[in-house]
Design an enzyme around this catalytic site. Structure first.
Site, PDB file in Angstrom:
ATOM      1  N   SER A 220     -26.549  -8.082   4.547  1.00 50.81           N
ATOM      2  CA  SER A 220     -25.908  -9.187   3.974  1.00 50.81           C
ATOM      3  C   SER A 220     -25.281  -8.815   2.697  1.00 50.81           C
ATOM      4  O   SER A 220     -24.456  -7.756   2.551  1.00 50.81           O
ATOM      5  CB  SER A 220     -26.428 -10.470   3.832  1.00 50.81           C
ATOM      6  OG  SER A 220     -25.916 -11.450   3.545  1.00 50.81           O
TER       7      SER A 220
ATOM      8  N   ASP B 215     -23.599 -15.102  13.790  1.00 49.86           N
ATOM      9  CA  ASP B 215     -23.520 -15.320  12.588  1.00 49.86           C
ATOM     10  C   ASP B 215     -22.680 -16.122  11.911  1.00 49.86           C
ATOM     11  O   ASP B 215     -21.456 -16.018  12.068  1.00 49.86           O
ATOM     12  CB  ASP B 215     -23.259 -13.944  11.646  1.00 49.86           C
ATOM     13  CG  ASP B 215     -23.811 -13.660  10.394  1.00 49.86           C
ATOM     14  OD1 ASP B 215     -23.653 -14.952   9.646  1.00 49.86           O
ATOM     15  OD2 ASP B 215     -24.255 -12.631   9.950  1.00 49.86           O
TER      16      ASP B 215
ATOM     17  N   HIS C 259     -27.508 -14.943  11.148  1.00 50.41           N
ATOM     18  CA  HIS C 259     -27.535 -14.252   9.877  1.00 50.41           C
ATOM     19  C   HIS C 259     -29.123 -13.866   9.798  1.00 50.41           C
ATOM     20  O   HIS C 259     -29.642 -14.340   8.923  1.00 50.41           O
ATOM     21  CB  HIS C 259     -27.028 -15.035   9.052  1.00 50.41           C
ATOM     22  CG  HIS C 259     -26.604 -14.100   7.729  1.00 50.41           C
ATOM     23  ND1 HIS C 259     -25.824 -13.300   7.564  1.00 50.41           N
ATOM     24  CD2 HIS C 259     -27.178 -14.316   6.463  1.00 50.41           C
ATOM     25  CE1 HIS C 259     -25.505 -12.753   6.583  1.00 50.41           C
ATOM     26  NE2 HIS C 259     -26.552 -13.256   5.667  1.00 50.41           N
TER      27      HIS C 259
END
Length: 260
Positions: A152, A206, A238
């Site tokens: 991320s 995601d 995610h």
């Protein structure tokens, strides 16, 4: 400064969702991965020292991600040094100024291909990552055996750090990340940096860092003259799954240099 983050609670849903996603990811790995003790290789002297730097996501911590290394059971990783640093705690714009572990500021969620970019704050974080890499190379690790990986926000920082590092590294692995700067920043890139390979993995489900943000990565890198292996995971949200990490292990293993 690094240390235990001080969290500021706000009566809004989005900050809690971000933290829930991040900590859910961490708990998932603590339960999924049980470190194992692989049998030592027959010829360990031929294996060079290697270094894997893992950069966590927004609101997470380095130590919470350490179970990841338990999945790397191949003998080639016997002489691997792992590092799981924690981001400093600072206010984050997308979470209404809440203070949490963050490498650099993020202005909006979900992150899309057209999200605003805070390059000045990003470059400060890049300098810190470069200092970690420099320290390891000075300790004797070949740059070709240095791998930077991140999830991320940590994936976005991984990309920036590898692209702007002056030497060719073993590789950079981006999980659920995005391109956190404009193409003009590539003017700072060295010819050696262009030779560093990139592995990019992104979940198609995601909703925090949109899949389109991940898809924009390979074309950007190709324009920069770099190679990128992109892998899409249809039902992955995610987070990182076991399949992605086993693929990372294989990807790094094929690029490790021996003590020849």
């Amino acid at each position: 400064a690094f240390g235990r983050p001080k969290m500021k609670l706000v009566p809004l849903l989005k900050p809690f969702l971000v933290l829930l996603i991040t900590f859910g990811f961490t708990i998932f790995f603590v339960r999924l991965i049980e470190p194992t003790n692989p049998s030592p290789p027959k010829n360990s002297k031929a294996m060079a020292r290697s270094f894997i730097l893992w950069l966590h996501g927004l609101g997470d911590s380095g130590p919470a991600n350490e179970p990841i290394k338990g999945l790397f059971t191949s003998p080639q990783f016997k002489n691997t040094k792992w590092s799981f640093p924690s981001a400093p705690s600072k206010p984050v714009t997308c979470n209404y100024g809440s203070v949490m572990p963050s490498w650099f500021d993020i202005h909006e969620l979900p992150v899309s291909d057209s999200s605003p970019k805070d390059e000045s704050d990003l470059l400060k974080a890049v300098k810190n990552v470069h200092a970690m890499i420099d320290k390891e190379i000075e300790a004797g690790t070949n740059p070709n055996n240095v791998f930077v990986c991140g999830f991320s926000q940590g994936g976005a920082l991984t990309l920036a750090s590898v692209l702007l590092y002056p030497k060719t590294l073993g590789g950079g692995a981006v999980f659920s990340g995005w391109v956190p700067f404009n193409s003009s920043i590539l003017e700072q890139q060295t010819p050696e940096a262009k030779k560093t390979p990139i592995l990019w993995s992104h979940g198609m489900a995601d909703k925090t860092v949109l899949f389109e943000a991940g898809q924009a990565g390979p074309p950007f890198l190709e324009r920069a003259g770099m190679t990128c292996e992109f892998k899409a995971y249809p039902r992955l949200a995610h987070s990182i799954n076991n399949e992605e990490l086993k693929n990372l292990e294989s990807w790094i293993k094929t690029r490790l240099q021996s003590n020849s």
